[in-house]
Write a protein that holds these residues in place. Structure first.
Motif, mmCIF file in Angstrom:
data_model
loop_
_atom_site.group_PDB
_atom_site.id
_atom_site.type_symbol
_atom_site.label_atom_id
_atom_site.label_comp_id
_atom_site.label_asym_id
_atom_site.label_seq_id
_atom_site.Cartn_x
_atom_site.Cartn_y
_atom_site.Cartn_z
ATOM 1 N N VAL A 161 0.315 -7.279 8.913
ATOM 2 C CA VAL A 161 1.604 -6.594 8.843
ATOM 3 C C VAL A 161 2.058 -6.201 10.244
ATOM 4 O O VAL A 161 3.252 -6.150 10.530
ATOM 5 C CB VAL A 161 1.522 -5.361 7.914
ATOM 6 N N THR A 162 1.111 -5.912 11.117
ATOM 7 C CA THR A 162 1.414 -5.568 12.505
ATOM 8 C C THR A 162 0.462 -6.333 13.415
ATOM 9 O O THR A 162 -0.542 -6.876 12.970
ATOM 10 C CB THR A 162 1.225 -4.054 12.776
ATOM 11 N N THR A 163 0.782 -6.328 14.680
ATOM 12 C CA THR A 163 -0.131 -6.871 15.671
ATOM 13 C C THR A 163 -1.352 -5.961 15.738
ATOM 14 O O THR A 163 -1.200 -4.735 15.707
ATOM 15 C CB THR A 163 0.565 -6.907 17.048
ATOM 16 N N PRO A 164 -2.561 -6.530 15.796
ATOM 17 C CA PRO A 164 -3.744 -5.668 15.897
ATOM 18 C C PRO A 164 -3.628 -4.711 17.079
ATOM 19 O O PRO A 164 -3.120 -5.063 18.141
ATOM 20 C CB PRO A 164 -4.883 -6.666 16.111
ATOM 21 N N SER A 165 -4.076 -3.493 16.865
ATOM 22 C CA SER A 165 -4.034 -2.471 17.902
ATOM 23 C C SER A 165 -5.458 -2.019 18.192
ATOM 24 O O SER A 165 -6.077 -1.341 17.363
ATOM 25 C CB SER A 165 -3.179 -1.291 17.427
ATOM 26 N N GLN A 195 -5.264 3.324 3.577
ATOM 27 C CA GLN A 195 -3.955 2.724 3.336
ATOM 28 C C GLN A 195 -2.904 3.494 4.098
ATOM 29 O O GLN A 195 -3.124 4.620 4.531
ATOM 30 C CB GLN A 195 -3.658 2.701 1.836
ATOM 31 N N THR A 196 -1.762 2.865 4.256
ATOM 32 C CA THR A 196 -0.637 3.521 4.904
ATOM 33 C C THR A 196 0.648 2.848 4.445
ATOM 34 O O THR A 196 0.612 1.767 3.863
ATOM 35 C CB THR A 196 -0.742 3.468 6.444
ATOM 36 N N VAL A 197 1.751 3.488 4.692
ATOM 37 C CA VAL A 197 3.063 2.891 4.463
ATOM 38 C C VAL A 197 3.740 2.800 5.824
ATOM 39 O O VAL A 197 3.960 3.816 6.486
ATOM 40 C CB VAL A 197 3.913 3.726 3.477
ATOM 41 N N LEU A 198 4.013 1.591 6.249
ATOM 42 C CA LEU A 198 4.714 1.360 7.505
ATOM 43 C C LEU A 198 6.186 1.179 7.195
ATOM 44 O O LEU A 198 6.549 0.414 6.298
ATOM 45 C CB LEU A 198 4.160 0.124 8.208
ATOM 46 N N LYS A 199 7.031 1.865 7.943
ATOM 47 C CA LYS A 199 8.473 1.825 7.681
ATOM 48 C C LYS A 199 9.198 1.185 8.853
ATOM 49 O O LYS A 199 8.872 1.408 10.015
ATOM 50 C CB LYS A 199 8.999 3.241 7.469
ATOM 51 N N SER A 200 10.192 0.382 8.506
ATOM 52 C CA SER A 200 11.096 -0.170 9.508
ATOM 53 C C SER A 200 12.512 0.159 9.064
ATOM 54 O O SER A 200 12.717 0.774 8.021
ATOM 55 C CB SER A 200 10.898 -1.684 9.638
ATOM 56 N N GLU A 203 14.676 -1.928 7.942
ATOM 57 C CA GLU A 203 15.007 -2.725 6.766
ATOM 58 C C GLU A 203 14.215 -2.344 5.517
ATOM 59 O O GLU A 203 14.719 -2.405 4.414
ATOM 60 C CB GLU A 203 14.770 -4.221 7.036
ATOM 61 N N ARG A 204 12.930 -2.024 5.681
ATOM 62 C CA ARG A 204 12.084 -1.807 4.506
ATOM 63 C C ARG A 204 10.802 -1.091 4.877
ATOM 64 O O ARG A 204 10.571 -0.777 6.029
ATOM 65 C CB ARG A 204 11.778 -3.129 3.818
ATOM 66 N N LYS A 205 9.968 -0.892 3.875
ATOM 67 C CA LYS A 205 8.665 -0.292 4.099
ATOM 68 C C LYS A 205 7.600 -1.209 3.501
ATOM 69 O O LYS A 205 7.879 -2.013 2.614
ATOM 70 C CB LYS A 205 8.575 1.094 3.488
ATOM 71 N N PHE A 206 6.397 -1.104 4.035
ATOM 72 C CA PHE A 206 5.270 -1.908 3.581
ATOM 73 C C PHE A 206 4.114 -0.991 3.225
ATOM 74 O O PHE A 206 3.702 -0.180 4.053
ATOM 75 C CB PHE A 206 4.766 -2.833 4.696
ATOM 76 N N TYR A 207 3.598 -1.127 2.032
ATOM 77 C CA TYR A 207 2.335 -0.482 1.674
ATOM 78 C C TYR A 207 1.261 -1.449 2.141
ATOM 79 O O TYR A 207 1.260 -2.622 1.775
ATOM 80 C CB TYR A 207 2.256 -0.277 0.160
ATOM 81 N N CYS A 208 0.367 -0.994 2.986
ATOM 82 C CA CYS A 208 -0.653 -1.897 3.504
ATOM 83 C C CYS A 208 -1.989 -1.174 3.658
ATOM 84 O O CYS A 208 -2.077 0.039 3.507
ATOM 85 C CB CYS A 208 -0.214 -2.516 4.819
ATOM 86 N N LEU A 209 -2.992 -1.956 3.944
ATOM 87 C CA LEU A 209 -4.342 -1.427 4.131
ATOM 88 C C LEU A 209 -4.704 -1.509 5.601
ATOM 89 O O LEU A 209 -4.196 -2.359 6.338
ATOM 90 C CB LEU A 209 -5.336 -2.228 3.282
ATOM 91 N N ARG A 210 -5.597 -0.600 5.996
ATOM 92 C CA ARG A 210 -6.054 -0.553 7.391
ATOM 93 C C ARG A 210 -7.547 -0.831 7.441
ATOM 94 O O ARG A 210 -8.326 -0.260 6.687
ATOM 95 C CB ARG A 210 -5.761 0.801 8.020
#
Length: 144
Positions: free
Chosen positions: A56-60, A100-105, A107-114
């Motif tokens: 969902v994102t670039t690895p940090s 888990q987290t919800v990433l928001k932009s 346009e939308r939000k993403f429920y994702c796992l970390r």
């Protein structure tokens, strides 16, 4: 397709004996820090090749955000529900711990796992076993 077994022998960044890293990661100088970053990079390659998961994102550093996404016409809301189910299945297990987290932009939000790596004793085999559990549970969620 990249398989976990193919990555088993890939080199993880190490700190040379003189203590000076050949890689520029700012203040991160411990072997554990660099090992976690290397493990994260390796797992990112696996996720990128997965037919049912996506980054969902670039690895940090040593943290990956990903989600279950079989790319079969699911709406964002349906994907969120699939990932909530996946997290619930993983959360009741005693052999893995992912948050888990919800990433928001805009346009939308993403429920994702970390997936966080970088513990001093975490090995690639630990990461590999955990990912195998995630894949197993993800497949179970998709089967309903």
């Amino acid at each position: 397709m990249v398989r976990l077994a193919q990555l088993r022998d890939a080199r993880v960044p190490e700190t040379p004996r003189d203590g000076k890293s050949r890689l520029d990661y700012g203040d991160l100088q411990s072997t554990a820090d660099l090992q976690g970053i290397g493990q994260c990079e390796r797992l990112a390659l696996v996720i990128e090749e997965s037919p049912i998961f996506e980054l969902v994102t670039t690895p940090s550093l040593a943290l990956l955000c990903f989600r279950l996404n079989p790319r079969k016409g699911y709406s964002d809301e349906e994907l969120d529900l699939l990932n909530q189910r996946l997290h619930t299945r993983l959360d009741v297990r005693s052999d893995v711990f992912l948050t888990q987290t919800v990433l928001k932009s805009v346009e939308r939000k993403f429920y994702c796992l970390r997936f966080a790596m970088g513990g001093a004793r975490t090995t690639w085999e630990d990461v590999e076993k955990t990912w195998e559990v995630v894949v197993e549970e993800g497949q179970a969620v998709l089967k309903g």
